[in-house]
Motif scaffolding. Structure first.
Motif, PDB file in Angstrom:
ATOM      1  N   LEU A   1      -6.872  -1.871   3.383  1.00 24.37           N
ATOM      2  CA  LEU A   1      -6.038  -1.061   4.278  1.00 24.37           C
ATOM      3  C   LEU A   1      -6.959  -0.376   5.269  1.00 24.37           C
ATOM      4  O   LEU A   1      -7.902   0.306   4.862  1.00 24.37           O
ATOM      5  CB  LEU A   1      -5.251  -0.014   3.488  1.00 24.37           C
ATOM      6  CG  LEU A   1      -4.386   0.927   4.327  1.00 24.37           C
ATOM      7  CD1 LEU A   1      -3.198   0.181   4.934  1.00 24.37           C
ATOM      8  CD2 LEU A   1      -3.897   2.122   3.492  1.00 24.37           C
ATOM      9  N   GLN A   2      -6.696  -0.580   6.526  1.00 24.75           N
ATOM     10  CA  GLN A   2      -7.466   0.075   7.564  1.00 24.75           C
ATOM     11  C   GLN A   2      -6.592   1.110   8.246  1.00 24.75           C
ATOM     12  O   GLN A   2      -5.466   0.805   8.640  1.00 24.75           O
ATOM     13  CB  GLN A   2      -7.972  -0.953   8.583  1.00 24.75           C
ATOM     14  CG  GLN A   2      -8.867  -2.019   7.972  1.00 24.75           C
ATOM     15  CD  GLN A   2      -9.322  -3.057   8.982  1.00 24.75           C
ATOM     16  OE1 GLN A   2      -9.002  -2.981  10.156  1.00 24.75           O
ATOM     17  NE2 GLN A   2     -10.096  -4.027   8.501  1.00 24.75           N
TER      18      GLN A   2
ATOM     19  N   ASP B   1       3.493  -3.361   3.720  1.00 23.79           N
ATOM     20  CA  ASP B   1       3.441  -4.445   2.754  1.00 23.79           C
ATOM     21  C   ASP B   1       3.015  -5.733   3.452  1.00 23.79           C
ATOM     22  O   ASP B   1       3.003  -5.828   4.679  1.00 23.79           O
ATOM     23  CB  ASP B   1       4.772  -4.627   2.029  1.00 23.79           C
ATOM     24  CG  ASP B   1       5.947  -4.933   2.971  1.00 23.79           C
ATOM     25  OD1 ASP B   1       7.082  -5.087   2.472  1.00 23.79           O
ATOM     26  OD2 ASP B   1       5.741  -4.993   4.194  1.00 23.79           O
ATOM     27  N   ILE B   2       2.658  -6.704   2.638  1.00 20.96           N
ATOM     28  CA  ILE B   2       2.269  -8.002   3.176  1.00 20.96           C
ATOM     29  C   ILE B   2       2.563  -9.078   2.143  1.00 20.96           C
ATOM     30  O   ILE B   2       2.408  -8.858   0.943  1.00 20.96           O
ATOM     31  CB  ILE B   2       0.771  -8.016   3.580  1.00 20.96           C
ATOM     32  CG1 ILE B   2       0.413  -9.305   4.336  1.00 20.96           C
ATOM     33  CG2 ILE B   2      -0.138  -7.836   2.360  1.00 20.96           C
ATOM     34  CD1 ILE B   2      -0.949  -9.263   5.010  1.00 20.96           C
ATOM     35  N   ARG B   3       3.008 -10.221   2.618  1.00 26.49           N
ATOM     36  CA  ARG B   3       3.269 -11.349   1.742  1.00 26.49           C
ATOM     37  C   ARG B   3       2.112 -12.321   1.820  1.00 26.49           C
ATOM     38  O   ARG B   3       1.348 -12.312   2.787  1.00 26.49           O
ATOM     39  CB  ARG B   3       4.585 -12.008   2.128  1.00 26.49           C
ATOM     40  CG  ARG B   3       5.739 -11.027   2.150  1.00 26.49           C
ATOM     41  CD  ARG B   3       7.089 -11.699   2.247  1.00 26.49           C
ATOM     42  NE  ARG B   3       8.137 -10.732   2.578  1.00 26.49           N
ATOM     43  CZ  ARG B   3       8.635  -9.832   1.751  1.00 26.49           C
ATOM     44  NH1 ARG B   3       8.177  -9.762   0.526  1.00 26.49           N
ATOM     45  NH2 ARG B   3       9.586  -9.003   2.134  1.00 26.49           N
TER      46      ARG B   3
ATOM     47  N   TRP C   1       0.851  -1.179   0.000  1.00 26.62           N
ATOM     48  CA  TRP C   1       0.000   0.000   0.000  1.00 26.62           C
ATOM     49  C   TRP C   1       0.891   1.234   0.000  1.00 26.62           C
ATOM     50  O   TRP C   1       1.851   1.335   0.762  1.00 26.62           O
ATOM     51  CB  TRP C   1      -0.915   0.038   1.219  1.00 26.62           C
ATOM     52  CG  TRP C   1      -2.134  -0.817   1.082  1.00 26.62           C
ATOM     53  CD1 TRP C   1      -2.353  -2.052   1.628  1.00 26.62           C
ATOM     54  CD2 TRP C   1      -3.324  -0.493   0.363  1.00 26.62           C
ATOM     55  NE1 TRP C   1      -3.593  -2.513   1.288  1.00 26.62           N
ATOM     56  CE2 TRP C   1      -4.218  -1.570   0.509  1.00 26.62           C
ATOM     57  CE3 TRP C   1      -3.739   0.622  -0.395  1.00 26.62           C
ATOM     58  CZ2 TRP C   1      -5.496  -1.586  -0.068  1.00 26.62           C
ATOM     59  CZ3 TRP C   1      -4.999   0.604  -0.967  1.00 26.62           C
ATOM     60  CH2 TRP C   1      -5.866  -0.490  -0.798  1.00 26.62           C
ATOM     61  N   TYR C   2       0.509   2.177  -0.873  1.00 27.58           N
ATOM     62  CA  TYR C   2       1.220   3.449  -0.950  1.00 27.58           C
ATOM     63  C   TYR C   2       0.247   4.584  -0.678  1.00 27.58           C
ATOM     64  O   TYR C   2      -0.946   4.492  -0.971  1.00 27.58           O
ATOM     65  CB  TYR C   2       1.814   3.668  -2.348  1.00 27.58           C
ATOM     66  CG  TYR C   2       3.020   2.835  -2.670  1.00 27.58           C
ATOM     67  CD1 TYR C   2       2.902   1.641  -3.373  1.00 27.58           C
ATOM     68  CD2 TYR C   2       4.298   3.262  -2.306  1.00 27.58           C
ATOM     69  CE1 TYR C   2       4.014   0.884  -3.690  1.00 27.58           C
ATOM     70  CE2 TYR C   2       5.413   2.496  -2.630  1.00 27.58           C
ATOM     71  CZ  TYR C   2       5.258   1.318  -3.311  1.00 27.58           C
ATOM     72  OH  TYR C   2       6.365   0.573  -3.628  1.00 27.58           O
ATOM     73  N   LYS C   3       0.794   5.667  -0.175  1.00 24.63           N
ATOM     74  CA  LYS C   3       0.054   6.908   0.036  1.00 24.63           C
ATOM     75  C   LYS C   3       0.695   7.977  -0.836  1.00 24.63           C
ATOM     76  O   LYS C   3       1.915   8.114  -0.840  1.00 24.63           O
ATOM     77  CB  LYS C   3       0.136   7.320   1.507  1.00 24.63           C
ATOM     78  CG  LYS C   3      -0.415   8.698   1.831  1.00 24.63           C
ATOM     79  CD  LYS C   3      -0.122   9.044   3.295  1.00 24.63           C
ATOM     80  CE  LYS C   3      -0.648  10.418   3.669  1.00 24.63           C
ATOM     81  NZ  LYS C   3      -0.309  10.790   5.077  1.00 24.63           N
ATOM     82  N   GLN C   4      -0.132   8.711  -1.568  1.00 26.88           N
ATOM     83  CA  GLN C   4       0.421   9.768  -2.406  1.00 26.88           C
ATOM     84  C   GLN C   4      -0.287  11.083  -2.121  1.00 26.88           C
ATOM     85  O   GLN C   4      -1.493  11.223  -2.369  1.00 26.88           O
ATOM     86  CB  GLN C   4       0.310   9.425  -3.896  1.00 26.88           C
ATOM     87  CG  GLN C   4       1.029  10.426  -4.787  1.00 26.88           C
ATOM     88  CD  GLN C   4       1.062  10.010  -6.240  1.00 26.88           C
ATOM     89  OE1 GLN C   4       0.224   9.247  -6.702  1.00 26.88           O
ATOM     90  NE2 GLN C   4       2.054  10.500  -6.978  1.00 26.88           N
TER      91      GLN C   4
ATOM     92  N   THR D   1      -3.478  -1.209   9.294  1.00 27.48           N
ATOM     93  CA  THR D   1      -3.544  -2.661   9.250  1.00 27.48           C
ATOM     94  C   THR D   1      -3.876  -3.067   7.824  1.00 27.48           C
ATOM     95  O   THR D   1      -4.783  -2.487   7.206  1.00 27.48           O
ATOM     96  CB  THR D   1      -4.646  -3.200  10.191  1.00 27.48           C
ATOM     97  OG1 THR D   1      -4.358  -2.794  11.532  1.00 27.48           O
ATOM     98  CG2 THR D   1      -4.702  -4.725  10.131  1.00 27.48           C
ATOM     99  N   VAL D   2      -3.164  -4.022   7.299  1.00 26.27           N
ATOM    100  CA  VAL D   2      -3.474  -4.548   5.987  1.00 26.27           C
ATOM    101  C   VAL D   2      -4.015  -5.963   6.170  1.00 26.27           C
ATOM    102  O   VAL D   2      -3.466  -6.762   6.929  1.00 26.27           O
ATOM    103  CB  VAL D   2      -2.259  -4.517   5.039  1.00 26.27           C
ATOM    104  CG1 VAL D   2      -1.068  -5.237   5.618  1.00 26.27           C
ATOM    105  CG2 VAL D   2      -2.623  -5.099   3.681  1.00 26.27           C
TER     106      VAL D   2
END
Lengths: 115, 113
Positions: free
Chosen positions: B75-76, B49-51, B35-38, B63-64
Motif C-alpha cells: 500500500l502506497q 481492494d484489489i483482485r 487494505w484497512y486502516k484502524q 495505490t495498491v
C-alpha cells in the motif's frame, strides 16, 4: 444508520459473569462476522452468518461463546462465565454478496474488560 | 491455511513524504485483497481492494500493488498527512471461500511533522 453499529462500546464485568454484545449490520448486508482483537494482534475470526444458512462457528474458542442472528439482521454474541482471557475488543463486520468479493465493513467494536 | 503478515510493525514517516506498507501472503490461491486502516478506538476502515486479475489499483492518494509471483501486496500513501497515522492491515481471501479473510497483525504508521 449508515454503518455497522455495535453496543455497548465498552463493557466492564467481573469474572464469571455472562455478557451480551450486540451488532446491527448495514441494512441489506446478508453476511455478518464476529472477530476478536487482542492488543497488538490481528483479527481472530469467531463466527460467520450468511443469510439463512447455518452459521460457521469454527472460530469460537470454547463452548462458553455463542452467537445468534435474528431475522437475518441484528446479531448477539454471548460469552458465558467470562474469564480474564476473554478481555479484548470484539468487532462485528457485515458485507453484501458475494461475501468473498466484497469488503467487510466494521463497527467500532465493544471493548470488553474482565476484572 | 492462509497466512498474512506484514514486514514492519512500525513505520515512521515525515509529513508530506510517501509511505509504503508491505504485506506477504502464503496462499497462492488468494485472489481478493483488502487494505484497512484502524485508528485508535475505532474499527478497521476499508481503504482499497484489489483482485488477482489486476497488478495495480489507485484510489485517492493510495495505490495498491499486487505481485502474485512473490505473493506480495503493498500500500502506497502519497503525501502522507498526520491524519494517516493509524494501524494498517492487509487481508486476503480465496475464490472458494465465503469471505473468510485472514488478517495481518498490522503496521503502525506514525507521521511526524
Amino acid at each position: 444508520g449508515a454503518g455497522v453499529s455495535q453496543s455497548p462500546s465498552n463493557k466492564v464485568t467481573e469474572k464469571g459473569k455472562d455478557v451480551e454484545l450486540r451488532c446491527d449490520p448495514i441494512s441489506g448486508h446478508t453476511a455478518l462476522y464476529w472477530y476478536r482483537q487482542s492488543l497488538g494482534q490481528g483479527l481472530e475470526f469467531l463466527i460467520y452468518f450468511q443469510g439463512n444458512s447455518a452459521p460457521d462457528k469454527s472460530g469460537l474458542p470454547s463452548d462458553r461463546f455463542s452467537a445468534e442472528r435474528t431475522g437475518g439482521s441484528v446479531s448477539t454474541l454471548t460469552i458465558q462465565r467470562t474469564q480474564q482471557e476473554d478481555s479484548a475488543v470484539y468487532l462485528c463486520a457485515s458485507s453484501s454478496t458475494p461475501p468473498g468479493r466484497q469488503p467487510q465493513h466494521f463497527g467500532d467494536g465493544t471493548r470488553l474488560s474482565i476484572l | 491455511g492462509e497466512s498474512v503478515g506484514l514486514h514492519l510493525p512500525t513505520l515512521s514517516v515525515q509529513e508530506g513524504d510517501n509511505s509504503i506498507i508491505n504485506c506477504a501472503y502464503s496462499n497462492s490461491a488468494s485472489d481478493y485483497f483488502i487494505w484497512y486502516k484502524q485508528e485508535s478506538g475505532k474499527g478497521p476502515q476499508f481503504i482499497i481492494d484489489i483482485r488477482s486479475n489486476m497488478d495495480k489499483r489507485q484510489g485517492q492518494r493510495v495505490t495498491v500493488l499486487l505481485n502474485k509471483t512473490v505473493k506480495h501486496l503493498s500500500l502506497q500513501i502519497a503525501a502522507t498527512q498526520p491524519g494517516d497515522s493509524a494501524v494498517y492491515f492487509c487481508a486476503a481471501t480465496t475464490t472458494d471461500s465465503w469471505g473468510k479473510f485472514q488478517f495481518g497483525a498490522g503496521t503502525q504508521v506514525v507521521v511526524t511533522p
